[in-house]
Design a protein around this motif. Sequence first.
Motif, short mmCIF file in Angstrom:
data_model
loop_
_atom_site.label_atom_id
_atom_site.label_comp_id
_atom_site.label_asym_id
_atom_site.label_seq_id
_atom_site.Cartn_x
_atom_site.Cartn_y
_atom_site.Cartn_z
N THR A 1 9.36 -0.29 -9.69
CA THR A 1 10.41 0.73 -9.60
C THR A 1 10.05 1.66 -8.43
N GLY A 2 10.96 2.57 -8.11
CA GLY A 2 10.70 3.53 -7.04
C GLY A 2 11.58 4.74 -7.21
N GLY A 3 11.07 5.89 -6.78
CA GLY A 3 11.83 7.12 -6.95
C GLY A 3 13.17 7.10 -6.25
N THR B 1 0.81 -1.22 0.00
CA THR B 1 0.00 0.00 0.00
C THR B 1 0.84 1.27 0.00
N ASP B 2 2.16 1.14 0.04
CA ASP B 2 3.02 2.32 -0.04
C ASP B 2 2.82 3.01 -1.38
N GLY B 3 3.19 4.25 -1.46
CA GLY B 3 3.03 4.99 -2.71
C GLY B 3 1.61 5.48 -2.88
N ASP B 4 0.98 5.05 -3.99
CA ASP B 4 -0.37 5.52 -4.25
C ASP B 4 -1.44 4.75 -3.46
N GLY B 5 -1.00 3.71 -2.76
CA GLY B 5 -1.92 2.96 -1.91
C GLY B 5 -2.70 1.89 -2.62
N PHE B 6 -2.56 1.76 -3.96
CA PHE B 6 -3.32 0.77 -4.71
C PHE B 6 -2.57 -0.57 -4.84
N GLY B 7 -1.28 -0.55 -4.60
CA GLY B 7 -0.50 -1.81 -4.68
C GLY B 7 -0.27 -2.31 -6.08
N ILE B 8 -0.31 -1.42 -7.06
CA ILE B 8 -0.07 -1.81 -8.45
C ILE B 8 1.36 -1.43 -8.82
N THR B 9 2.10 -2.38 -9.38
CA THR B 9 3.51 -2.15 -9.70
C THR B 9 3.66 -1.37 -10.99
N ALA B 10 4.92 -1.00 -11.29
CA ALA B 10 5.22 -0.26 -12.52
C ALA B 10 4.94 -1.09 -13.77
N GLY C 1 2.30 -3.14 -13.90
CA GLY C 1 0.88 -3.41 -13.94
C GLY C 1 0.43 -4.60 -13.15
N THR C 2 1.35 -5.26 -12.43
CA THR C 2 0.96 -6.40 -11.61
C THR C 2 0.66 -5.93 -10.19
N ARG C 3 0.05 -6.81 -9.38
CA ARG C 3 -0.24 -6.47 -7.99
C ARG C 3 0.96 -6.82 -7.13
N ALA C 4 1.39 -5.88 -6.31
CA ALA C 4 2.56 -6.09 -5.47
C ALA C 4 2.25 -7.06 -4.34
N PRO D 1 17.09 -5.35 -15.37
CA PRO D 1 15.95 -5.12 -16.28
C PRO D 1 14.63 -5.58 -15.64
N LEU D 2 13.57 -4.83 -15.87
CA LEU D 2 12.25 -5.23 -15.39
C LEU D 2 11.86 -6.57 -16.02
N GLY D 3 11.25 -7.40 -15.23
CA GLY D 3 10.88 -8.74 -15.69
C GLY D 3 11.89 -9.81 -15.33
N SER D 4 13.09 -9.40 -14.86
CA SER D 4 14.11 -10.37 -14.47
C SER D 4 13.65 -11.16 -13.25
#
Length: 324
Positions: A291-293, A246-255, A257-260, A273-276
């Motif tokens: 990802t994260g800032g 729920t960190d970030g936008d609180g929706f739990g959706i990753t960069a 598009g999957t659910r964290a 690389p993403l997907g590794s």
Amino acid sequence: MKHAAFEKTIKAVTCSLLLLSMAAQTDLTMAFGFGSMDEDKVVTVYDGKNKKVVTTRANSFKKVLSDSDVTLNAYDKYWTSSDDVKNGAVVVVERAKPVTIVANGKARTVYTTQQTVQGVVNEAGFDWKKMMPIEDSMMKVTQGMQIHVVPYTARVVNRTESIPIHYNKWFDASLAPGQMEVVQEGTPGRREVEMEEYVSDGKVIKAEAGDVKVLTHGVPGIAKTGDAEGTMGYVKNMSASAYHPTDGDGFGITATGTRAGHGTVAVDPRVIPLGSTVYIPNYGEAVAADTGGAIIGDRIDLCMETFEECYNFGRQNVEVFVNY
């Protein structure tokens, strides 16, 4: 008319004498090696490590060897690439080696050109269904070796044994070539092996594995190695933190598009690389899906199921096993 017939007879006799004279000259020429109609042929002779390329007009390989100063001893053999001597033919000389065969308490020396122990035993006349060498039957024959031939019986038995642990390996540049460190022990499996045993004088002298039935599969272990060949990926030392879905936008959706959730990690895509797919000791397998800032460079953020887990984890230096 009689005169004409006489002249014809004289011409016929003269022609016959001329032909006989030419044939005699040809025979003498051939006998002394002059004017042969045979063509030059290039033949290669291999005698052990020695190689000779000869130009010959010989019509037999024995003559080729003789002209090449190759002497065959009593038990030596040779084989050729063709039945007849022709241009480009090859002759290979096989030198017989003395070998001692010990059987039934007696020893005898034989000379052989066979290349394997079983070949020598067969050549010596032993029935392979009743007698066998103690030595490896496919062992290369060497000069002066001893071969022990014994009577035997065969039997089939089933054995249960452990399957050696397989280790999935990752390349670690900090390790020396040939060095390996186990990160996580695996679990051996179990298998049943059908063994054919050869028994002589009550002792098993040889055993060969037949059919194999896997009873239980093992779990692969994880290891680091200093050799890149045959590895599944590489090891990176990274600074790790933990986050809640729920960190970030609180929706739990990753960069992506999957659910964290547990098994999701945030990375710098320029580093991983993403997907590794990755593995982190004490965390487990995960996918670089977020990802994260603040996740820049050699940093990684591990998703936890509860805030308590995040708090307990804090910030740690971890080894990340990245699949290729």
